[in-house]
Design a protein around this motif. Structure first.
Motif, PDB file in Angstrom:
ATOM      1  N   UNK A  33       0.840  -1.197   0.000  1.00 14.84           N
ATOM      2  CA  UNK A  33       0.000   0.000   0.000  1.00 14.84           C
ATOM      3  C   UNK A  33       0.875   1.248   0.000  1.00 14.84           C
ATOM      4  N   UNK A  34       0.616   2.115  -0.971  1.00 16.11           N
ATOM      5  CA  UNK A  34       1.365   3.362  -1.119  1.00 16.11           C
ATOM      6  C   UNK A  34       0.343   4.487  -1.148  1.00 16.11           C
ATOM      7  N   UNK A  35       0.040   5.001   0.029  1.00 17.45           N
ATOM      8  CA  UNK A  35      -1.103   5.905   0.181  1.00 17.45           C
ATOM      9  C   UNK A  35      -0.846   7.260  -0.460  1.00 17.45           C
ATOM     10  N   UNK A  43       7.674   9.960  -0.645  1.00 15.33           N
ATOM     11  CA  UNK A  43       8.810   9.644   0.230  1.00 15.33           C
ATOM     12  C   UNK A  43      10.091   9.569  -0.594  1.00 15.33           C
ATOM     13  N   UNK A  44      11.184  10.015  -0.008  1.00 23.96           N
ATOM     14  CA  UNK A  44      12.444  10.119  -0.753  1.00 23.96           C
ATOM     15  C   UNK A  44      12.883   8.783  -1.341  1.00 23.96           C
ATOM     16  N   UNK A  45      12.749   7.692  -0.572  1.00 24.56           N
ATOM     17  CA  UNK A  45      13.206   6.402  -1.065  1.00 24.56           C
ATOM     18  C   UNK A  45      12.327   5.885  -2.203  1.00 24.56           C
ATOM     19  N   UNK A  46      11.074   6.342  -2.248  1.00 24.90           N
ATOM     20  CA  UNK A  46      10.179   5.950  -3.347  1.00 24.90           C
ATOM     21  C   UNK A  46      10.487   6.763  -4.599  1.00 24.90           C
ATOM     22  N   UNK A  47      10.674   8.058  -4.440  1.00 22.90           N
ATOM     23  CA  UNK A  47      10.925   8.936  -5.580  1.00 22.90           C
ATOM     24  C   UNK A  47      12.255   8.619  -6.258  1.00 22.90           C
ATOM     25  N   UNK A  48      13.226   8.139  -5.507  1.00 25.66           N
ATOM     26  CA  UNK A  48      14.491   7.710  -6.108  1.00 25.66           C
ATOM     27  C   UNK A  48      14.230   6.622  -7.154  1.00 25.66           C
ATOM     28  N   UNK A  50      11.102   5.995  -8.491  1.00 27.92           N
ATOM     29  CA  UNK A  50      10.003   6.421  -9.359  1.00 27.92           C
ATOM     30  C   UNK A  50       9.978   7.946  -9.353  1.00 27.92           C
ATOM     31  N   UNK A  51      10.752   8.588 -10.224  1.00 29.38           N
ATOM     32  CA  UNK A  51      10.941  10.035 -10.147  1.00 29.38           C
ATOM     33  C   UNK A  51       9.661  10.864 -10.212  1.00 29.38           C
ATOM     34  N   UNK A  52       8.613  10.361 -10.852  1.00 32.84           N
ATOM     35  CA  UNK A  52       7.359  11.112 -10.878  1.00 32.84           C
ATOM     36  C   UNK A  52       6.621  11.031  -9.546  1.00 32.84           C
ATOM     37  N   UNK A  53       6.942  10.025  -8.758  1.00 31.04           N
ATOM     38  CA  UNK A  53       6.250   9.863  -7.488  1.00 31.04           C
ATOM     39  C   UNK A  53       4.796   9.482  -7.655  1.00 31.04           C
ATOM     40  N   UNK A  63      13.579  -4.711 -12.309  1.00 28.38           N
ATOM     41  CA  UNK A  63      13.181  -3.419 -12.842  1.00 28.38           C
ATOM     42  C   UNK A  63      12.120  -2.776 -11.948  1.00 28.38           C
ATOM     43  N   UNK A  64      12.117  -1.465 -11.877  1.00 32.58           N
ATOM     44  CA  UNK A  64      11.028  -0.713 -11.263  1.00 32.58           C
ATOM     45  C   UNK A  64      10.261  -0.040 -12.400  1.00 32.58           C
TER      46      UNK A  64
END
Length: 209
Positions: A33-35, A43-48, A50-53, A63-64
């Motif tokens: 879950x990614x609210x 969150x910084x670790x997510x945006x790294x 997935x740059x669009x967030x 792969x991401x």
């Protein structure tokens, strides 16, 4: 725990599309879950990764992957059955055009970040925002209704990419109380898809924690 991880939000229609595709292809995955309301997607670790967030993001084969249609395209290349688009160039283009009415024309202007901007920066009240939301769905649905087949699904006897995109958008249309009486073919296709387990298991209510 499967090595395939879907960073997901229950009410995200883009995530909903990917859940349907994974289910149709019988691919097991773990959902995280990614609210969007709590800001997990920023969150910084997510945006790294997935740059669009945005959601969804699918972690698979090292792969991401981001963007729902790109994710589904990857799944279609890796898991051929059932195909989301035809191998025939004209039929493939037609399916992509139908899917993109939703994914490129309706959805982007009704995304949560757009609705927040309308409210917070432009000072629109909820009634105006809801009217905006319904307007863009209706405009896209007028075109999509004309594109829809007289019988069967967009994919004929089995769902294709256009069907996968339609069902989450129909869910949103009902959530915002759009009158669907002018779209009988879309209503029929949506109802037929929702008889299938792959669609039922992907609904927001089925995955909400």
């Amino acid at each position: 725990m499967t090595d395939i991880i879907l960073y997901d939000y229950w009410r995200s229609s883009a995530s909903y599309r990917v859940r349907i595709a994974l289910n149709l292809k019988g691919v097991s995955y773990t959902s995280i879950n990614t609210s969007l309301l709590d800001g997990d997607h920023k969150a910084a670790d997510y945006v790294v990764r997935n740059p669009q967030g945005f959601v969804p993001m699918l972690s698979i084969d090292g792969h991401d992957l981001t963007q729902s249609l790109a994710i589904i395209d990857y799944l279609d290349a890796k898991y051929a059955d059932p195909p989301m688009v035809s191998s025939d160039p004209a039929e493939r283009a037609n399916t992509l055009a139908q899917a993109l009415v939703i994914a490129a024309d309706i959805h982007p202007v009704n995304n949560l970040r757009i609705l927040k901007y309308l409210k917070n920066e432009l000072g629109q009240d909820q009634g105006a925002i809801d009217t905006w939301y319904r307007h863009w769905i209706e405009e896209g649905f007028v075109a999509l209704e004309a594109m829809a087949p007289e019988s069967g699904l967009f994919g004929g006897e089995q769902p294709n990419l256009a069907d996968v995109c339609l069902v989450p958008q129909m869910y949103n249309a009902r959530r915002f109380a759009l009158d669907l009486s002018a779209f009988p073919k879309l209503v029929r296709i949506d109802a037929s898809c929702n008889l299938l387990e792959a669609f039922q298991k992907a609904t927001p209510e089925a995955v909400k924690e």
